[in-house]
Write a protein that holds these residues in place. Structure first.
Motif, short mmCIF file in Angstrom:
data_model
loop_
_atom_site.label_atom_id
_atom_site.label_comp_id
_atom_site.label_asym_id
_atom_site.label_seq_id
_atom_site.Cartn_x
_atom_site.Cartn_y
_atom_site.Cartn_z
N SER A 9 2.76 16.81 3.15
CA SER A 9 1.42 16.30 3.50
C SER A 9 1.24 14.90 2.92
CB SER A 9 0.33 17.22 2.94
OG SER A 9 0.25 18.40 3.70
N ALA A 10 1.69 14.71 1.68
CA ALA A 10 1.55 13.40 1.04
C ALA A 10 2.33 12.33 1.80
CB ALA A 10 2.00 13.48 -0.42
N VAL A 11 3.55 12.67 2.26
CA VAL A 11 4.33 11.72 3.05
C VAL A 11 3.56 11.33 4.31
CG1 VAL A 11 6.43 11.39 4.42
CG2 VAL A 11 6.57 12.52 2.19
N ALA A 12 2.98 12.34 4.96
CA ALA A 12 2.20 12.08 6.19
C ALA A 12 1.02 11.17 5.89
CB ALA A 12 1.74 13.40 6.80
N ILE A 13 0.37 11.40 4.76
CA ILE A 13 -0.79 10.58 4.38
C ILE A 13 -0.34 9.14 4.10
CG2 ILE A 13 -2.47 10.18 2.53
CD1 ILE A 13 -2.74 13.27 2.36
N VAL A 14 0.78 8.98 3.40
CA VAL A 14 1.30 7.63 3.10
C VAL A 14 1.51 6.87 4.41
CG1 VAL A 14 3.25 6.32 2.19
CG2 VAL A 14 2.37 8.30 0.91
N VAL A 15 2.20 7.51 5.36
CA VAL A 15 2.49 6.84 6.63
C VAL A 15 1.19 6.61 7.40
CG1 VAL A 15 3.71 7.02 8.83
CG2 VAL A 15 4.82 7.80 6.72
N GLY A 16 0.32 7.60 7.41
CA GLY A 16 -0.94 7.50 8.15
C GLY A 16 -1.80 6.34 7.65
N LEU A 17 -1.88 6.18 6.33
CA LEU A 17 -2.73 5.12 5.78
C LEU A 17 -2.05 3.75 5.81
CD1 LEU A 17 -4.46 6.76 2.66
CD2 LEU A 17 -5.52 6.12 4.84
N ALA A 18 -0.77 3.70 5.38
CA ALA A 18 -0.09 2.40 5.28
C ALA A 18 0.22 1.81 6.65
CB ALA A 18 1.19 2.54 4.45
N LEU A 70 0.84 -1.20 0.00
CA LEU A 70 0.00 0.00 0.00
C LEU A 70 0.88 1.25 0.00
CD1 LEU A 70 -2.80 1.35 0.21
CD2 LEU A 70 -2.61 1.20 2.70
N ALA A 71 1.93 1.24 0.83
CA ALA A 71 2.83 2.39 0.89
C ALA A 71 3.41 2.68 -0.49
CB ALA A 71 3.95 2.13 1.90
N ARG A 72 3.85 1.62 -1.19
CA ARG A 72 4.43 1.79 -2.52
C ARG A 72 3.40 2.38 -3.48
NH1 ARG A 72 6.06 -3.56 -3.23
NH2 ARG A 72 7.26 -3.31 -1.32
N ARG A 73 2.19 1.86 -3.39
CA ARG A 73 1.13 2.35 -4.27
C ARG A 73 0.83 3.83 -3.99
NH1 ARG A 73 -4.98 0.73 -3.63
NH2 ARG A 73 -5.77 2.43 -4.91
N LEU A 74 0.78 4.19 -2.68
CA LEU A 74 0.47 5.57 -2.31
C LEU A 74 1.57 6.52 -2.77
CD1 LEU A 74 -0.86 4.97 1.34
CD2 LEU A 74 -2.22 5.50 -0.68
N VAL A 75 2.82 6.09 -2.60
CA VAL A 75 3.95 6.92 -3.05
C VAL A 75 3.80 7.19 -4.55
CG1 VAL A 75 6.44 6.85 -3.53
CG2 VAL A 75 5.59 6.27 -1.24
N GLY A 76 3.37 6.17 -5.29
CA GLY A 76 3.15 6.33 -6.72
C GLY A 76 1.99 7.27 -7.03
N GLU A 77 0.86 7.07 -6.33
CA GLU A 77 -0.32 7.90 -6.57
C GLU A 77 -0.03 9.38 -6.33
OE1 GLU A 77 -3.51 7.02 -7.47
OE2 GLU A 77 -3.82 4.91 -6.90
N PHE A 78 0.76 9.66 -5.29
CA PHE A 78 1.08 11.06 -4.97
C PHE A 78 2.35 11.54 -5.69
CE2 PHE A 78 -1.61 10.09 -1.21
CZ PHE A 78 -2.52 11.11 -1.36
N ARG A 79 2.92 10.65 -6.52
CA ARG A 79 4.12 10.98 -7.30
C ARG A 79 5.23 11.54 -6.41
NH1 ARG A 79 1.28 13.92 -12.52
NH2 ARG A 79 -0.17 12.24 -12.97
N LEU A 80 5.47 10.83 -5.31
CA LEU A 80 6.51 11.29 -4.37
C LEU A 80 7.89 10.81 -4.83
CD1 LEU A 80 4.87 10.75 -0.87
CD2 LEU A 80 5.73 12.91 -1.79
N PRO A 81 8.88 11.68 -4.85
CA PRO A 81 10.23 11.27 -5.21
C PRO A 81 10.91 10.57 -4.04
CG PRO A 81 10.18 13.63 -4.77
CD PRO A 81 8.79 13.12 -4.53
N LEU A 82 11.25 9.31 -4.20
CA LEU A 82 11.81 8.52 -3.09
C LEU A 82 13.19 8.99 -2.66
CD1 LEU A 82 10.69 4.91 -4.06
CD2 LEU A 82 10.10 6.13 -1.95
N LYS A 83 13.95 9.54 -3.63
CA LYS A 83 15.37 9.84 -3.35
C LYS A 83 15.61 11.28 -2.91
CE LYS A 83 17.02 5.82 -5.09
NZ LYS A 83 16.46 4.91 -4.05
N THR A 84 14.53 12.07 -2.86
CA THR A 84 14.72 13.47 -2.48
C THR A 84 14.73 13.62 -0.97
OG1 THR A 84 13.46 14.04 -4.45
CG2 THR A 84 13.80 15.80 -2.85
#
Lengths: 314, 122
Positions: free
Chosen positions: A137-146, A112-126
């Motif tokens: 906010s998107a990072v917080a949402i990823v952690v909150g949901l996953a 789910l975390a991987r999918r959410l990172v993709g949905e919010f187009r979060l850059p993993l390496k930044t």
């Protein structure tokens, strides 16, 4: 009651002479999505912080999953607190946050975390410190949901998010909540957007609870009356006006309580329109109340049973 | 959809509409509570309340472990109920607005006949 995920009793928090939470007693049922609403400074974040064991209360009780959260590892293991201004170690990247969270939460879902990172187009390496507010906010949402924590707090989860990203959040929240029911407490100012997601709502004003009910009951705890000013004034009588607007000889008022049959008949005869309020209008109207003014909780009619409430609508 | 109505009523009315227009024929399964909740972006408890309202009125029935189905006769029942409400819901507001604009009933009937003829040709 065993069905409550969150429970406070006479919970009070003071910073010096300032009372931020004032004798707050409330209960939030397990596996519901509950909105925590009210103006800035009403005490929403403070309440969440105390419930998340991140701040000490001054007095009263706060219980999450049946126990005091402060320095209680067992409670905190089942709790996730998502907020945009979360602090992370220096040099942390999004990928680190996701990996660290997997250690933290027993229910963590990496897929789910991987999918959410993709949905919010979060850059993993930044590095986290280079992210925009919306990305934080998107990072917080990823952690909150996953995290799939039995109790999850979202404190204004949409800060910096555009309309598309907010829509994605609402859809994913609902989807995952339906697959894995849990208790979700979410503070928001975008009430029109979020109202339909909520089952229950708590409204704070100056650290006190002014409303604690199902969303449906809440929107029935006030109504609007509009028409010519003189006719409106006559019909209002002694009722509590939450908000009043005038345009030439016309007036529209938001009134606390239920429109009874007599008022409806009178209004119809006088050519007045009786209308519903939205949750957002209601919360905004509460925000206009001076501290110490009676709350709707006191002004509205005695609580109905669910059945009676439904009958009233038909 | 009437935005001033509670959401669960809106859910129920939407499903009724789909039964009336044949999207959900009798004895077929309707989408689940969760599917409606996701589609309408609403709390599943609200969607469930809307569906249960239709179970209470006999429009839908539950098959344990499978889901909800449109009852036989649901369409006829809904049509009858809506025909009964048609006067209050549509004709009265029409007459109010007509009176406000000085359109008398005869003129109004003529207008309806004219439009019906045009719609019939289309």
């Amino acid at each position: 009651m065993m069905n409550l995920a969150i429970e406070t009793r006479s919970l009070t928090k003071k910073y010096g002479n300032t009372t931020v939470l004032d004798n707050l007693t409330l209960g939030i049922e397990k596996n519901t999505i509950c909105g925590l609403l009210g103006r800035n400074g009403a005490g929403k974040t403070t309440l969440m912080s105390i419930l998340a064991g991140q701040e000490l209360k001054t007095s009263g009780q706060a219980r999450v999953l049946g126990a005091e959260p402060f320095e209680n590892a067992q409670v905190l293991a089942g709790l996730s607190f998502a907020r945009e201004n979360q602090k992370y170690p220096e040099e942390f990247k999004v990928s680190h946050v996701v990996r660290a969270a997997a250690w933290f939460y027993a229910g963590w879902d990496a897929d789910l975390a991987r999918r959410l990172v993709g949905e919010f187009r979060l850059p993993l390496k930044t590095p986290i410190k280079k992210l925009s507010r919306g990305q934080l906010s998107a990072v917080a949402i990823v952690v909150g949901l996953a995290s799939r924590a039995p109790v999850t707090f979202f404190d204004e989860p949409y800060l910096g998010l555009d309309a598309t990203a907010r829509g994605i959040f609402y859809d994913l929240l609902l989807e995952d909540y339906m697959e894995h029911p849990r208790t979700i407490l979410m503070s928001t100012h975008l009430i029109d957007e979020a109202a339909n997601l909520l089952e229950h709502v708590v409204v704070l004003q100056d650290g006190r609870k002014v409303l604690d009910s199902s969303v449906e009951e809440a929107t029935r705890s006030a109504f609007t009356l509009s028409g010519t000013a003189t006719a409106v004034d006559t019909a209002v009588g002694g009722r509590q006006i939450l908000r009043s607007q005038a345009l030439g000889g016309l007036r529209s008022v938001t009134i606390a309580g239920n429109p009874d049959e007599r008022l409806r008949t009178e209004a119809k005869a006088a050519g007045l329109e009786v209308g519903p309020v939205t949750l957002q209008e209601l919360v905004a109207a509460f925000g206009l109340l001076e501290s110490g003014e009676s709350s709707l909780a006191a002004a509205s009619s005695p609580p109905q049973t669910q059945h009676e409430a439904e009958e009233a609508i038909r | 959809m009437d935005e001033s109505k509670p959401i669960f009523i809106q859910v129920a009315e939407q499903i009724e509409g789909r039964i009336l227009d044949g999207t959900y024929p009798e004895e077929t399964q309707v989408p689940s509570t969760n599917e409606f909740a996701a589609y309408m972006r609403i709390n599943p408890a609200t969607a469930g309340k809307g569906l249960n309202r239709l179970v209470d009125t006999g429009v839908l029935y539950k098959r344990r472990g499978i889901g909800m189905f449109v009852a036989t006769g649901a369409r006829a029942t809904l049509t009858a109920t809506r025909r009964e409400a048609f006067g209050d819901q549509y004709v009265i507001p029409l007459l109010h607005e007509a009176a406000r604009l000085g359109i008398d009933p005869e003129e109004l009937i003529a207008m309806i006949g004219q439009r019906a003829a045009v719609a019939g040709q289309a």
